[in-house]
Design a protein around this motif. Structure first.
Motif, PDB file in Angstrom:
ATOM      1  N   GLN A 100      31.713 -38.249 -38.806  1.00  0.00           N
ATOM      2  CA  GLN A 100      32.596 -39.391 -39.023  1.00  0.00           C
ATOM      3  C   GLN A 100      32.345 -39.982 -40.417  1.00  0.00           C
ATOM      4  O   GLN A 100      31.203 -40.053 -40.867  1.00  0.00           O
ATOM      5  CB  GLN A 100      32.343 -40.438 -37.940  1.00  0.00           C
ATOM      6  CG  GLN A 100      33.536 -41.333 -37.706  1.00  0.00           C
ATOM      7  CD  GLN A 100      33.291 -42.324 -36.569  1.00  0.00           C
ATOM      8  OE1 GLN A 100      32.162 -42.502 -36.126  1.00  0.00           O
ATOM      9  NE2 GLN A 100      34.343 -42.963 -36.129  1.00  0.00           N
ATOM     10  N   HIS A 102      31.922 -42.764 -42.124  1.00  0.00           N
ATOM     11  CA  HIS A 102      30.906 -43.703 -42.580  1.00  0.00           C
ATOM     12  C   HIS A 102      29.474 -43.204 -42.360  1.00  0.00           C
ATOM     13  O   HIS A 102      28.527 -43.899 -42.688  1.00  0.00           O
ATOM     14  CB  HIS A 102      31.105 -45.096 -41.974  1.00  0.00           C
ATOM     15  CG  HIS A 102      31.362 -45.125 -40.508  1.00  0.00           C
ATOM     16  ND1 HIS A 102      32.132 -46.099 -39.927  1.00  0.00           N
ATOM     17  CD2 HIS A 102      30.968 -44.317 -39.508  1.00  0.00           C
ATOM     18  CE1 HIS A 102      32.184 -45.888 -38.620  1.00  0.00           C
ATOM     19  NE2 HIS A 102      31.482 -44.828 -38.347  1.00  0.00           N
ATOM     20  N   HIS A 103      29.337 -42.004 -41.814  1.00  0.00           N
ATOM     21  CA  HIS A 103      27.993 -41.427 -41.700  1.00  0.00           C
ATOM     22  C   HIS A 103      27.634 -40.574 -42.913  1.00  0.00           C
ATOM     23  O   HIS A 103      26.459 -40.270 -43.114  1.00  0.00           O
ATOM     24  CB  HIS A 103      27.882 -40.569 -40.432  1.00  0.00           C
ATOM     25  CG  HIS A 103      27.966 -41.371 -39.170  1.00  0.00           C
ATOM     26  ND1 HIS A 103      27.060 -42.347 -38.854  1.00  0.00           N
ATOM     27  CD2 HIS A 103      28.870 -41.373 -38.158  1.00  0.00           C
ATOM     28  CE1 HIS A 103      27.383 -42.892 -37.693  1.00  0.00           C
ATOM     29  NE2 HIS A 103      28.485 -42.330 -37.268  1.00  0.00           N
ATOM     30  N   HIS A 181      30.394 -37.557 -29.420  1.00  0.00           N
ATOM     31  CA  HIS A 181      31.533 -38.294 -29.959  1.00  0.00           C
ATOM     32  C   HIS A 181      32.334 -37.402 -30.905  1.00  0.00           C
ATOM     33  O   HIS A 181      33.553 -37.367 -30.863  1.00  0.00           O
ATOM     34  CB  HIS A 181      30.973 -39.525 -30.691  1.00  0.00           C
ATOM     35  CG  HIS A 181      32.004 -40.448 -31.212  1.00  0.00           C
ATOM     36  ND1 HIS A 181      32.103 -40.763 -32.549  1.00  0.00           N
ATOM     37  CD2 HIS A 181      32.956 -41.151 -30.592  1.00  0.00           C
ATOM     38  CE1 HIS A 181      33.092 -41.617 -32.715  1.00  0.00           C
ATOM     39  NE2 HIS A 181      33.630 -41.870 -31.552  1.00  0.00           N
ATOM     40  N   ASP A 200      26.174 -41.316 -33.256  1.00  0.00           N
ATOM     41  CA  ASP A 200      27.240 -41.720 -32.334  1.00  0.00           C
ATOM     42  C   ASP A 200      27.061 -41.219 -30.907  1.00  0.00           C
ATOM     43  O   ASP A 200      27.979 -41.362 -30.092  1.00  0.00           O
ATOM     44  CB  ASP A 200      28.597 -41.290 -32.890  1.00  0.00           C
ATOM     45  CG  ASP A 200      29.046 -42.206 -34.010  1.00  0.00           C
ATOM     46  OD1 ASP A 200      28.520 -43.332 -34.097  1.00  0.00           O
ATOM     47  OD2 ASP A 200      29.915 -41.797 -34.808  1.00  0.00           O
ATOM     48  N   HIS A 238      26.432 -47.240 -33.514  1.00  0.00           N
ATOM     49  CA  HIS A 238      27.166 -48.501 -33.624  1.00  0.00           C
ATOM     50  C   HIS A 238      26.402 -49.560 -32.839  1.00  0.00           C
ATOM     51  O   HIS A 238      25.945 -49.299 -31.727  1.00  0.00           O
ATOM     52  CB  HIS A 238      28.582 -48.371 -33.049  1.00  0.00           C
ATOM     53  CG  HIS A 238      29.465 -47.450 -33.841  1.00  0.00           C
ATOM     54  ND1 HIS A 238      30.323 -47.902 -34.819  1.00  0.00           N
ATOM     55  CD2 HIS A 238      29.581 -46.108 -33.814  1.00  0.00           C
ATOM     56  CE1 HIS A 238      30.954 -46.864 -35.348  1.00  0.00           C
ATOM     57  NE2 HIS A 238      30.528 -45.762 -34.757  1.00  0.00           N
TER      58      HIS A 238
END
Ligand SMILES: [Zn+2]
Length: 311
Positions: A100, A102-103, A181, A200, A238
């Motif tokens: 993802q 933002h990782h 995820h 995630d 998160h």
């Protein structure tokens, strides 16, 4: 006061008040060496640099191991500043746990500064598969700032399901416990302090999202593997860090509920719409942010996955 002076004063005051509300990643120490960098629990925005996720880092005498690099150069710079607020050690390694945006889309910022980027091969494969979609969506969130995002992949991705890393004096295990995820998601285990940086696979405070590319059954199985490590500290993908009990409450129990309840409906040949109606309420998880927005969608998506035999 002359008009021009008033305008300047107003601009100064406005600038001050905007900066007073500027986004900050919260630094939370979880063990002797490990820290979490907690982003917004809410949505991606330009102001939070799409950092509505949680990152982490480990401090060694030979440098910092950063886990996750943010979604854009501005976010990466902010991460660097927050790390510098607790240690003088430079960031020497970045470990990517997921595909993802933002990782990992801040990798380029760190690579330009001589930082080594580390990831499993299967994580890099998933990053490459999803990058076009993520860049498009980042454009919608960040606007012109998205033009500065340059995808940069770990140059020597690690084959297999797990890798032992020696970074400074730290022995770490980078592990793929099965898809969750996103395909290719991984976790980092620091055994001496029983810290699991799980990306995630675990959401705290907000509801996990089951996407078409997620896999609810395998995610549930992967959670069991995380629990089997018996971590004392979990830095999630998160939300705020916590212990295994919290991860179980906010993610593990929810995945188990979906697999069990939706699985039973599929086994009974119940229709999709009837299943979503029947399972529309899950009071044990109402405390999670975005429950109202996401829960029914998660039931729907889980049904499609379980019905098609993706388990
Ligand atoms: Zn995420």
């Amino acid at each position: 006061m002359r008009v021009i002076q008033r305008v300047i004063l107003l601009a100064l005051l406005l600038g001050w008040s905007l900066s007073a509300y500027a986004f900050t990643l919260l630094v939370e120490q979880v063990s002797d060496r490990a820290y979490a960098l907690v982003g917004d629990i809410g949505l991606r925005t330009a102001e939070n640099h799409a950092l509505n996720n949680t990152l982490g880092f480990l401090v060694t005498e030979e440098g910092v191991v950063l886990v996750g690099s943010g979604a854009d150069p501005g976010g990466a710079q902010h991460i660097e500043q927050q790390v510098a607020s607790v240690t003088d050690q430079p960031i020497r390694w970045v470990v990517n746990l997921g595909a993802q945006d933002h990782h990992w889309l801040g990798n380029h910022y760190f690579a330009e500064r001589g930082v080594e980027i580390i990831a499993l091969e299967r994580t890099v494969t998933a990053q490459q598969a999803h990058v076009d979609n993520h860049l498009l969506r980042l454009h919608e969130v960040l606007g012109s700032a998205a033009a500065a995002v340059t995808p940069y992949y770990a140059p020597e991705p690690l084959a297999g399901e797990a890798a032992e890393l020696t970074l400074g004096a730290l022995e770490l295990r980078l592990l793929w416990p099965g898809d969750g995820h996103f395909p290719g998601d991984a976790l980092l285990w620091y055994a001496p302090e029983r810290v699991a940086l799980v990306g995630d696979f675990v959401f705290h405070d907000r509801i996990p999202g089951i996407h078409p590319f997620s896999n609810v059954s395998r995610w549930h199985a992967a959670f069991q593997q995380i629990a089997a490590l018996q971590p004392d500290h979990i830095i999630p993908g998160h939300g705020h860090p916590g212990d295994l009990e919290r991860s179980m409450r906010d993610t593990g129990a929810y995945l188990a509920w979906l697999v069990e309840e939706v699985g039973a409906a599929v086994a009974d040949w119940q229709e999709l719409d009837a299943t979503v109606e029947q399972l529309a309420d899950a009071p044990a998880f109402e405390h999670l942010q975005y429950y109202r927005e996401w829960h029914r969608r998660n039931v729907h998506q889980s049904y499609l996955q379980l019905e098609s035999g993706r388990f």
